[in-house]
Design an enzyme around this catalytic site. Structure first.
Site, PDB file in Angstrom:
ATOM      1  N   CYS A  57      36.544  18.368  78.536  1.00 15.96           N
ATOM      2  CA  CYS A  57      35.354  18.442  79.387  1.00 15.96           C
ATOM      3  C   CYS A  57      34.099  18.808  78.603  1.00 15.96           C
ATOM      4  CB  CYS A  57      35.555  19.477  80.489  1.00 15.96           C
ATOM      5  SG  CYS A  57      36.718  18.901  81.703  1.00 15.96           S
ATOM      6  N   ASP A  58      34.227  18.948  77.284  1.00 18.96           N
ATOM      7  CA  ASP A  58      33.068  19.319  76.484  1.00 18.96           C
ATOM      8  C   ASP A  58      32.311  18.069  76.050  1.00 18.96           C
ATOM      9  OD1 ASP A  58      31.227  20.371  74.779  1.00 18.96           O
ATOM     10  OD2 ASP A  58      32.662  21.543  73.614  1.00 18.96           O
TER      11      ASP A  58
END
Ligand SMILES: Cc1ncc(COP(=O)(O)O)c(C=O)c1O
Length: 377
Positions: A326-327
């Site tokens: 999710c980065d």
């Protein structure tokens, strides 16, 4: 090769990191063929997979370790091969070449009488106090410009300080066994080696004149792996090293090296899979099931440029390939020329990903990272 990769990925799943042991053996033999007088201490940090260690051990390699855990990984391997009439002398097989070692690690390796590097006064004191059984190798700061990963800003004594550091070691009742350097990883500027060898020989000869019998010259790592046709040619570098070593060092000097990437970079291929596809600001983003926090960690730590090939053909356009976390930092490449009509479930393969990849992979976001498969073992 493509069909074989597809078959393996279908059988074992993706992401799949395929290590070819024939290639590791070939790399080791190339190294020895071109540098027959240099004992290769494989830098375990490049890829510490135990099966790689076993293959290189069977070829006759020694090992460069950076931590207590790596030291024990190799020591246990040696022990499993020791038998009553053949015991390995630990220096012949292991060099602890992290110039800064914590006190605890030193205390724990004391009983093995290790060979360790150092580059400063505080380290001498620490070794004297916690591991006085060690033999010492002084690491020198040498030019590293033109290498993919530079080293000299963090490690190595200034050549001008070498004589006093050597004196300090002997005054402390310890012994300097030799000198080492590292010209930077994936070295494309062969003048770095010439300069480093000349610096080393001056210091060695001056120390010998004072009666200090230094005998090891450790020429470090940095040997360029053949990523593509543009990669610097190892054979040309080896010619320079051989002739400089012959010219500069007395015949009784023992030459060793710490090749990491050279042994393993070209020995692994990753097969990854598209798990999502989106157009963002007009560009296709292929989201795959491996990324910067995992097998592509070399992008961050190794300044590595990945390569992607699709198994399917099709009209290409410039696409982004990004990892599964999710980065938003987890972007592997923002410009890969790839077929535009690939779909979820289609796969990519990335060659020459054996070094500094799985070694620095994390479990970020709960992803396990690639499954490792050994072939031609
Ligand atoms: C002390 C030391 N030796 C050897 C190596 C291996 O270098 P390479 O992979 O360039 O051969 C490294 C890499 O970081 C290192 O720090």
């Amino acid at each position: 090769m493509k069909q074989e990769l597809i078959k393996l990925a279908e059988k074992h799943g993706t992401p799949l990191f395929i290590i070819d042991h024939d290639k590791i053996r070939a790399n080791y033999r190339t190294f020895k063929k071109h540098l027959p007088n240099v004992q290769a201490y494989y830098a375990v940090k490049a890829n510490s997979n135990q099966e790689i260690i076993k293959t290189l051990f069977a070829e006759g390699a020694s090992f460069d370790v950076a931590s207590y855990n790596e030291f024990m990984q190799i020591y246990n391997q040696l022990k499993s091969f020791d038998h009553k009439d053949k015991k390995f002398f630990v220096w012949d097989k292991i060099i602890f070449s992290n110039t800064i070692k914590d006190r605890d690690a030193l205390a724990k390796i004391k009983k093995y009488k290790p060979l360790v590097t150092f580059d400063n006064t505080d380290e001498i004191k620490k070794i004297k106090q916690h591991c006085p059984t060690a033999g010492l190798v002084l690491r020198l700061k040498v030019p590293d410009t033109g290498s993919q990963v530079e080293m000299s800003s963090k490690f190595g004594a200034e050549p001008g300080d070498a004589a006093s550091l050597i004196q300090e070691v002997f005054d402390a009742g310890l012994v300097v066994e030799g000198l080492s350097f590292h010209v930077g990883s994936q070295c494309g500027n062969f003048d770095n080696y010439t300069a480093a060898l000349n610096i080393t020989s001056d210091i060695l000869n001056n120390a010998r004149k004072k009666g200090f019998g230094l005998k090891i010259v450790d020429i470090g790592g940095g040997f360029p792996a053949k990523y593509d046709a543009q990669s610097p040619k190892f054979g040309n570098l080896a010619k320079i090293i051989n002739s400089e070593c012959k010219r500069l060092f007395p015949a009784d000097v023992e030459l060793i090296a710490e090749p990491g990437r050279f042994m393993v970079a070209t020995a692994a291929t990753l097969v990854s899979e598209i798990i999502g596809k989106a157009r963002r600001d007009g560009k296709i983003f292929y989201h795959i099931n491996d990324g910067v926090y995992h097998t592509f960690s070399g992008i961050v730590y190794d300044h590595w440029q990945p390569n992607f090939s699709a198994f399917k053909k099709g009209k290409t356009e410039v696409c982004a390939v990004v990892g599964p976390t999710c980065d938003s930092f987890d972007k592997i490449s923002l410009s890969e020329n790839l077929p535009a009509d690939l779909q979820i479930g289609d796969m990519f393969y990335t060659v020459n990903i054996g070094a500094y990849s799985t070694a620095s992979s994390t479990k970020f976001n709960g992803f396990d990272g690639a499954k490792i498969l050994h072939i031609n073992q």
